[in-house]
Design a protein around this motif. Structure first.
Motif, PDB file in Angstrom:
ATOM      1  N   ASN A  18       2.226  -2.745   6.115  1.00  0.00           N
ATOM      2  CA  ASN A  18       2.523  -3.846   7.033  1.00  0.00           C
ATOM      3  C   ASN A  18       2.644  -5.176   6.312  1.00  0.00           C
ATOM      4  O   ASN A  18       3.506  -5.996   6.642  1.00  0.00           O
ATOM      5  N   ALA A  19       1.817  -5.412   5.300  1.00  0.00           N
ATOM      6  CA  ALA A  19       1.930  -6.645   4.519  1.00  0.00           C
ATOM      7  C   ALA A  19       3.255  -6.686   3.758  1.00  0.00           C
ATOM      8  O   ALA A  19       3.893  -7.744   3.665  1.00  0.00           O
ATOM      9  N   THR A  20       3.681  -5.547   3.236  1.00  0.00           N
ATOM     10  CA  THR A  20       4.960  -5.479   2.523  1.00  0.00           C
ATOM     11  C   THR A  20       6.122  -5.744   3.472  1.00  0.00           C
ATOM     12  O   THR A  20       7.060  -6.476   3.131  1.00  0.00           O
ATOM     13  N   ILE A  21       6.061  -5.171   4.663  1.00  0.00           N
ATOM     14  CA  ILE A  21       7.109  -5.438   5.666  1.00  0.00           C
ATOM     15  C   ILE A  21       7.135  -6.923   5.998  1.00  0.00           C
ATOM     16  O   ILE A  21       8.200  -7.546   6.037  1.00  0.00           O
ATOM     17  N   ASP A  22       5.967  -7.529   6.219  1.00  0.00           N
ATOM     18  CA  ASP A  22       5.904  -8.964   6.509  1.00  0.00           C
ATOM     19  C   ASP A  22       6.528  -9.785   5.391  1.00  0.00           C
ATOM     20  O   ASP A  22       7.283 -10.728   5.641  1.00  0.00           O
ATOM     21  N   ASP A  23       6.232  -9.433   4.136  1.00  0.00           N
ATOM     22  CA  ASP A  23       6.807 -10.146   2.987  1.00  0.00           C
ATOM     23  C   ASP A  23       8.329 -10.045   2.975  1.00  0.00           C
ATOM     24  O   ASP A  23       9.023 -11.042   2.736  1.00  0.00           O
ATOM     25  N   LYS A  24       8.848  -8.853   3.214  1.00  0.00           N
ATOM     26  CA  LYS A  24      10.304  -8.646   3.213  1.00  0.00           C
ATOM     27  C   LYS A  24      10.968  -9.413   4.365  1.00  0.00           C
ATOM     28  O   LYS A  24      12.057  -9.964   4.198  1.00  0.00           O
TER      29      LYS A  24
END
Length: 83
Positions: A18-24
Motif C-alpha cells: 500500500n505504501a508503494t502504491i501511494d508513492d506511485k
C-alpha cells in the motif's frame, strides 16, 4: 527457471504494498487516498504462483491501473509467510 520470491508476514507485505502504491500515485499526481489493498493468503497455490491474493474497492480508473501494476510486480517478488 522461476525466480525465488522473498517471504514476508502478511501485515508487513500489505503495508509495503500500500505504501508503494501511494508513492506511485503521488509520482503521477493522483490522489493518494484512493483506497486500500487487502491481502489474503491463498488456500490452493498453483506451482510458480504467489501464495496470496488481493481485494480492493475500485475507484478511479487511472489510480486502479497504477495499483494493478504495482500488485503485479509484487506478485512476482513476494510470498507471505505461513501462519
Amino acid at each position: 527457471m522461476s525466480a525465488t520470491r522473498e517471504a514476508l508476514n502478511l501485515d508487513d507485505l500489505q503495508g509495503i504494498l500500500n505504501a508503494t502504491i501511494d508513492d506511485k500515485l503521488h509520482e503521477r499526481g493522483l490522489p493518494v487516498a484512493w483506497g486500500y489493498v487487502t491481502l489474503m493468503p491463498r488456500m490452493i497455490v498453483p506451482e510458480g504462483e504467489c501464495n496470496w491474493t488481493y481485494d480492493w474497492e475500485e475507484t478511479d480508473t487511472e489510480a486502479d491501473d497504477v495499483a494493478r501494476s504495482v500488485i503485479e510486480g509484487f506478485k512476482d517478488r513476494y510470498d507471505v509467510l505461513p501462519g
